[in-house]
Design an enzyme around this catalytic site. Structure first.
Site, PDB file in Angstrom:
ATOM      1  N   ASP A 185      -3.752  15.630 -13.181  1.00 58.21           N
ATOM      2  CA  ASP A 185      -3.980  16.167 -14.550  1.00 58.21           C
ATOM      3  C   ASP A 185      -5.173  17.333 -14.364  1.00 58.21           C
ATOM      4  O   ASP A 185      -5.553  17.660 -13.200  1.00 58.21           O
ATOM      5  CB  ASP A 185      -4.118  15.331 -15.660  1.00 58.21           C
ATOM      6  CG  ASP A 185      -5.568  14.821 -15.535  1.00 58.21           C
ATOM      7  OD1 ASP A 185      -6.373  14.895 -14.579  1.00 58.21           O
ATOM      8  OD2 ASP A 185      -5.958  13.827 -16.421  1.00 58.21           O
TER       9      ASP A 185
ATOM     10  N   THR B 263     -11.090  10.479 -13.611  1.00 59.88           N
ATOM     11  CA  THR B 263     -11.609   9.136 -12.945  1.00 59.88           C
ATOM     12  C   THR B 263     -10.614   8.627 -11.915  1.00 59.88           C
ATOM     13  O   THR B 263     -11.345   8.016 -11.145  1.00 59.88           O
ATOM     14  CB  THR B 263     -11.536   7.826 -14.142  1.00 59.88           C
ATOM     15  OG1 THR B 263     -10.357   7.866 -14.627  1.00 59.88           O
ATOM     16  CG2 THR B 263     -12.596   8.407 -14.897  1.00 59.88           C
TER      17      THR B 263
ATOM     18  N   CYS C  30      -6.624  12.284 -11.283  1.00 63.80           N
ATOM     19  CA  CYS C  30      -7.049  12.478 -12.847  1.00 63.80           C
ATOM     20  C   CYS C  30      -8.568  12.644 -12.654  1.00 63.80           C
ATOM     21  O   CYS C  30      -9.108  12.615 -11.673  1.00 63.80           O
ATOM     22  CB  CYS C  30      -6.441  11.841 -13.921  1.00 63.80           C
ATOM     23  SG  CYS C  30      -7.189   9.844 -13.723  1.00 63.80           S
TER      24      CYS C  30
ATOM     25  N   HIS D 231       0.174 -10.977   4.296  1.00 67.93           N
ATOM     26  CA  HIS D 231       0.068  -9.853   3.163  1.00 67.93           C
ATOM     27  C   HIS D 231       1.453  -9.633   2.506  1.00 67.93           C
ATOM     28  O   HIS D 231       1.528  -9.384   1.217  1.00 67.93           O
ATOM     29  CB  HIS D 231      -0.824  -8.761   3.751  1.00 67.93           C
ATOM     30  CG  HIS D 231      -1.852  -9.027   4.273  1.00 67.93           C
ATOM     31  ND1 HIS D 231      -2.992  -9.611   3.556  1.00 67.93           N
ATOM     32  CD2 HIS D 231      -2.446  -9.076   5.424  1.00 67.93           C
ATOM     33  CE1 HIS D 231      -4.065  -9.741   4.378  1.00 67.93           C
ATOM     34  NE2 HIS D 231      -3.775  -9.609   5.589  1.00 67.93           N
TER      35      HIS D 231
ATOM     36  N   HIS E  81      -3.689  -4.402   3.625  1.00 69.18           N
ATOM     37  CA  HIS E  81      -3.321  -5.543   2.959  1.00 69.18           C
ATOM     38  C   HIS E  81      -2.481  -5.638   1.732  1.00 69.18           C
ATOM     39  O   HIS E  81      -1.594  -6.743   1.636  1.00 69.18           O
ATOM     40  CB  HIS E  81      -4.615  -6.323   2.553  1.00 69.18           C
ATOM     41  CG  HIS E  81      -5.428  -6.778   3.714  1.00 69.18           C
ATOM     42  ND1 HIS E  81      -6.665  -7.617   3.393  1.00 69.18           N
ATOM     43  CD2 HIS E  81      -5.119  -6.791   4.950  1.00 69.18           C
ATOM     44  CE1 HIS E  81      -7.183  -7.860   4.730  1.00 69.18           C
ATOM     45  NE2 HIS E  81      -6.373  -7.432   5.679  1.00 69.18           N
TER      46      HIS E  81
HETATM   47  C1  RB5 Z   1      -8.814  13.555 -19.139  1.00 67.27           C
HETATM   48  O1  RB5 Z   1      -9.862  14.128 -19.940  1.00 67.27           O
HETATM   49  C2  RB5 Z   1      -9.241  12.273 -18.591  1.00 67.27           C
HETATM   50  O2  RB5 Z   1      -9.036  11.231 -19.515  1.00 67.27           O
HETATM   51  C3  RB5 Z   1      -8.125  11.779 -17.400  1.00 67.27           C
HETATM   52  O3  RB5 Z   1      -8.351  12.831 -16.432  1.00 67.27           O
HETATM   53  C4  RB5 Z   1      -8.174  10.720 -16.617  1.00 67.27           C
HETATM   54  O4  RB5 Z   1      -9.684  10.551 -16.204  1.00 67.27           O
HETATM   55  C5  RB5 Z   1      -7.836   9.479 -17.513  1.00 67.27           C
HETATM   56  O5  RB5 Z   1      -7.856   8.270 -16.939  1.00 67.27           O
END
Ligand code: RB5
Length: 145
Positions: free
Chosen positions: A12, A71, A69, A137, A102
């Site tokens: 994203d 995080t 994304c 596993h 695993h």
């Molecule tokens: C976008 O702002 C953010 O929420 C997305 O990139 C991601 O981290 C969601 O888990």
């Protein structure tokens, strides 16, 4: 590379910049990949980009996927909704190694706002080059699949 076949990659807006760096790494290593977007840092919805990657793995078109994304967490939540997908959110190389050994992970999730380029490329390298151990596993995986 341990995985034979193509890699599906997508991000994203929060993962776009890191995606472009990983694409360069894959191209340099002559690893075939398809980029399912996004194509800029303009705000978008991460599940829309997790979908084609996961569907392509489940139908056998791609050997594995990389989803990025902000995080790495949203992408891993979305990806793990698909039957047959074992997505792993990794911020370190030890996790990348052991989720292949695993968990027979088939999607690597990274946080573009968390993990810098250097460590991210090491994580990708270890992930793509580590085989599944099988044995006990495989039994454990069969208990949740
Ligand atoms: C976008 O702002 C953010 O929420 C997305 O990139 C991601 O981290 C969601 O888990």
């Amino acid at each position: 590379m341990f995985f034979t076949g193509k890699v599906a990659i997508a991000a994203d807006h929060g993962g776009y910049v890191l995606k472009e760096k990983i694409k360069k790494y894959l191209a340099d290593k002559k690893i075939e990949f398809t980029d399912f977007g996004t194509d800029s840092e303009e705000s978008c919805d991460y599940p829309d980009f997790a979908a084609p990657v996961c569907k392509g793995i489940v139908n056998g078109e791609y050997a594995c996927g990389i989803l990025i994304c902000g995080t790495g967490i949203g992408m891993s939540m979305a990806a793990n909704k698909y039957k047959g997908i074992r997505a792993s959110h990794c911020t370190d190389t030890f996790s990348a190694k052991y989720t292949r050994l695993h968990n027979d992970s088939n999607v690597l999730c990274l946080g573009g706002r968390i993990t810098g380029e250097g460590i991210a490329l090491e994580i990708v390298d270890i992930y793509l080059n580590t085989p599944f151990e099988g044995g006990r596993h495989a039994v454990r995986i069969s208990k949740f699949e």
